[in-house]
Write an enzyme that holds these catalytic residues in place. Structure first.
Site, PDB file in Angstrom:
ATOM      1  N   LEU A 246      -9.950 -11.050  -1.062  1.00 33.44           N
ATOM      2  CA  LEU A 246     -10.750 -10.595  -0.330  1.00 33.44           C
ATOM      3  C   LEU A 246     -10.305  -9.670   0.739  1.00 33.44           C
ATOM      4  O   LEU A 246      -9.210  -9.570   1.263  1.00 33.44           O
ATOM      5  CB  LEU A 246     -11.172 -11.946   0.808  1.00 33.44           C
ATOM      6  CG  LEU A 246     -12.030 -11.726   1.566  1.00 33.44           C
ATOM      7  CD1 LEU A 246     -13.298 -11.570   0.864  1.00 33.44           C
ATOM      8  CD2 LEU A 246     -11.950 -13.219   2.568  1.00 33.44           C
ATOM      9  N   ASP A 247     -11.020  -8.578   0.935  1.00 36.53           N
ATOM     10  CA  ASP A 247     -10.714  -7.660   1.977  1.00 36.53           C
ATOM     11  C   ASP A 247      -9.684  -6.760   1.554  1.00 36.53           C
ATOM     12  O   ASP A 247      -8.981  -6.153   2.690  1.00 36.53           O
ATOM     13  CB  ASP A 247     -10.468  -8.171   3.459  1.00 36.53           C
ATOM     14  CG  ASP A 247     -11.958  -8.739   3.880  1.00 36.53           C
ATOM     15  OD1 ASP A 247     -12.915  -8.492   3.372  1.00 36.53           O
ATOM     16  OD2 ASP A 247     -11.839  -9.638   4.815  1.00 36.53           O
ATOM     17  N   GLU A 248      -9.010  -6.836   0.251  1.00 39.14           N
ATOM     18  CA  GLU A 248      -7.841  -6.270   0.124  1.00 39.14           C
ATOM     19  C   GLU A 248      -7.907  -4.974  -0.930  1.00 39.14           C
ATOM     20  O   GLU A 248      -6.854  -4.468  -1.478  1.00 39.14           O
ATOM     21  CB  GLU A 248      -6.726  -7.151  -0.483  1.00 39.14           C
ATOM     22  CG  GLU A 248      -6.663  -8.163   0.525  1.00 39.14           C
ATOM     23  CD  GLU A 248      -5.526  -7.752   1.323  1.00 39.14           C
ATOM     24  OE1 GLU A 248      -4.807  -6.832   1.349  1.00 39.14           O
ATOM     25  OE2 GLU A 248      -5.023  -8.521   2.466  1.00 39.14           O
TER      26      GLU A 248
ATOM     27  N   GLY B 196     -11.330 -11.155   7.178  1.00 38.95           N
ATOM     28  CA  GLY B 196     -12.060 -12.209   7.257  1.00 38.95           C
ATOM     29  C   GLY B 196     -13.088 -12.209   8.246  1.00 38.95           C
ATOM     30  O   GLY B 196     -13.731 -11.215   8.636  1.00 38.95           O
TER      31      GLY B 196
END
Lengths: 283, 283, 283, 283
Positions: free
Chosen positions: D226-228, D200
């Site tokens: 997100l960010d995964e 995040g």
């Protein structure tokens, strides 16, 4: 038990990968991993390491070797085939310092290096009990009256026929060309500098004097030219102005043991191929 | 605006830290950070960097310098005092390759290096528009008829009195001892190898030939002996058998620009002290 | 024998460095090395580590401590003074894996960590002979019927008053808040991930599942919140798609032992200062 | 011009390497380099990247693709064939910070990344002249009245059909799932932390608060979470207690640009294969 590794090298030409993989498939093998490298897109040198699984490997071995031999002869390639379960038999030559020796023994015990350490030969007696704690035979072979010829003769008695690899774990003695030829197996040395910087004796003192900001270690095959053999692995660690020469020695020890252990592990897994004064490492 | 840095070095003796910090406190300064190093617990060499904050620094400067001068003379120490807001004036000498030059300009623009780049001097014209995009004067000083004397004379005209530091950003020309003496400010060079390995020309080709597993770069002050000056910073990057000499050059470029930028930043923040052929770096 | 280290921390104000160094000089000490850090140029937190040499240190200690105490009280600072020759007494708690434990013992034996290992406490009996080979007392304290309260009580009997530091060398058991308070000395743990990634159990499996390209280890002081204490040191090693979870465990072990050994060495040389959930490390 | 790369993946079974290499040889190709990986010795997943040279490649392409298609269909494998001379067409999305963007453009110019940058799209106008200095079209697409839908629509107009890859060079905006589906090409993002630590916003502030000793960056394919997404590359740099959050941002920038540039280079050389949430990287 049914895993083997085939190393092949020689002059490149179209079709080698195809011929070798077809040969293995025809013999019933399943390729687990294949690394291939050519020095040039056309007319370079060809290197290949193939790890494969074959049900009933040991029974199939004679036929397999005959087939490989025939194909490689036709293609002008040299080859070696290693059965993974036949671990390399290793002798470690040591002197007074323990860090490289103990790290190799400890990694072997915990299954990180695929080798059987058959013996440790030491020119000082200090490390005997620690080596035997690992269940490894320990031979003390001191230099008497500076007679290095006698020491090498004793070494050859112990080594010849009994090992597949000799590791110099900070052994600190120069090995004669004669010995190298007679021992008949590869010899790996750890040099306590980032070669070719600080060739020869006293590299940490030289590093301190020069004021370098990194110190290193180099694992290489021993050839008749001191510190000039093919490099297998190198690494460095950061140092600063406040480190004494003795602290460089201590920090360097960590790099030396790590570098030597990686080099020996790769050699024992047939990941290192030599050509000229260089290595191809499929790690 | 009110921050300054005091560098002091000389023979160690008890009480130096105390005398200097008391002096600063008496003058009203607040010490922000202090790094001190002695080469030996007794009778070694003493090095200290002190960063301090002093309200109304520029007005206080004459008195402060007089006090420092008096104390250091009495203690047999040499010293320099730098006002942080007076950024070092820097000239960058470049040749054809852009990586070190652009990285320095880019870091200066984003505020990562505490310097004012007064000029770029280049013996090839290719990088003019890129340099000027950064708002930096660009001078093309070619070598005509191999007359290097004339080039150095032109350089001295441009440099003398105008800069506090000269940076050779892969300038690739040998600097004469005469020039070094006349320019009168420190000169920092980036050598494209992990010194003292691969001294001289063509280090990447030499590295390829030797089969090393790491390549490096070295930032050092230039002295009259080529590649032998005090080392400020070094670093390395891993390479493998499959990298061509050209790929070593590319990988090396990343290390070169990082190492040179760190060295220049540390010099400009007064973090580097020289003694003999070594440096003390308080980074 | 005559070297000591003074750690001081508290709210910053002008003159602290001066007062402390003058105090030491007045008492006849020679400052060997001084590291100072303030979180802000004005009104921040102040941290200082001073290593000094004082002839006849032990006789001078009471007066020195009285003087330091008086000065620090006046300045609102907390302080600790350690005599370098009084090595920290350390207990190591271990479980089945040997790598962190053996590395600490080995470094202590070769003089790389300034500590006396008073005992090893283990909840499995396997490592007894190896520990005793180092001349260190070994206590086997198994968990019986899942009674962790009893185990902690037994630990406290062994530890209280006997050690200055407890090191969890992959001990793998949760430590109760109650135990932490009663043991009364710092506790350092090695977590087998790069915190705060992969908090809790099974970090290597989680790392494999997430497909990370680096794995790491974290040494931290233990607080009542699991894996949340102040971090002393961290490091990572590169991994690739072809590494199995088991190979991550093996590669990670090398990082764990290196990170834990550095953290313990720094703690034992009084290089680590805690504030809030962070550390200041003067390494 | 005559070099191509074949990527193949699917369920492993004996004979795949042999079939594919024989197919290539039969078509007249010479294999330059071959990387193969299976997740398990038996019944795992199979991944292979083969780089080969074929005289008259473009004329031979239709037959070659037909043959590969037929073989792979029979073996249940998916495949892609890329002609090396057809460089990937890339769009870079940027925001205010320049480091990742400029590093990509600079590496492309010096021939280190095998791509054609077709356009830079930026939601702030500041970098226009710098981008155009590289000869690359620059489009300023601001967010008006917070209407992100409109921005994505404008992006799609510019991108669809024109590029093979989208790179988010610190673009700092969340990409909608809808956009990802419509753009129809892979999207690579650089996250400014060592994922999965500090997912995040504000990772450097979080890193400062947690007191970590290393900070990192992660390049990954963008998925709807997100960010995964699957991680392509990660790296870290050492930081200390004295670094402010702003200095973490500066140090982190160096890692970010290096990590993103490596990831993009590898993608453009067809070295990255995705499966599930992981990548196989033959670098």
């Amino acid at each position: 038990d049914n895993t083997a590794r085939l190393l092949v090298q020689g002059n490149d030409r179209p079709g080698i990968v195809s011929e070798l993989s077809t040969l293995l498939t025809t013999q019933g093998a399943n390729i687990i991993s294949l690394d291939q490298y050519s020095t040039d897109p056309q007319r370079g040198l060809f290197f290949q390491r193939t790890e494969f699984y074959l049900d009933g490997l040991s029974a199939a071995l004679p036929d397999l070797e005959a087939a490989i031999s025939q194909t490689c002869e036709r293609l002008g390639l040299t080859w070696t085939l290693s059965v993974a379960s036949r671990r390399k038999r290793v002798a470690i030559l040591a002197s007074k310092t323990d860090h490289c020796l103990l790290d190799l023994l400890w990694r072997q015990r915990r299954g990180q290096i695929d080798m059987d350490v058959e013996m440790v030969i030491d020119n000082h007696p200090d490390l005997a009990s620690q080596v035997r704690e690992f269940g490894v035979p320990y031979f003390h072979v001191p230099v008497v009256d500076g007679d290095k010829k006698a020491v090498e003769a004793r070494h050859l008695e112990l080594l010849q026929g009994n090992v597949d690899l000799v590791v110099l774990a900070r052994y600190m003695q120069i090995i004669s060309d004669d010995f190298l030829q007679q021992v008949g197996v590869p010899v790996i040395n750890i040099h306590h500098s980032f070669l070719p910087a600080f060739i020869g004796a006293g590299p940490y003192q030289k590093a301190k004097d020069r004021g370098v900001k990194l110190i290193g270690a180099t694992a290489h095959y021993v050839t008749k030219d001191l510190d000039e053999g093919p490099i297998i692995e190198q690494d460095v660690v950061r140092v600063g102005h406040s480190h004494t020469t003795n602290e460089l020695v201590q920090r360097g020890a960590d790099v030396e043991r790590a570098v030597l252990s990686r080099a020996v592990a790769w050699h024992c897994e047939d990941r290192v191929m030599r050509h000229g004064n260089s290595t191809v490492v499929f790690a």
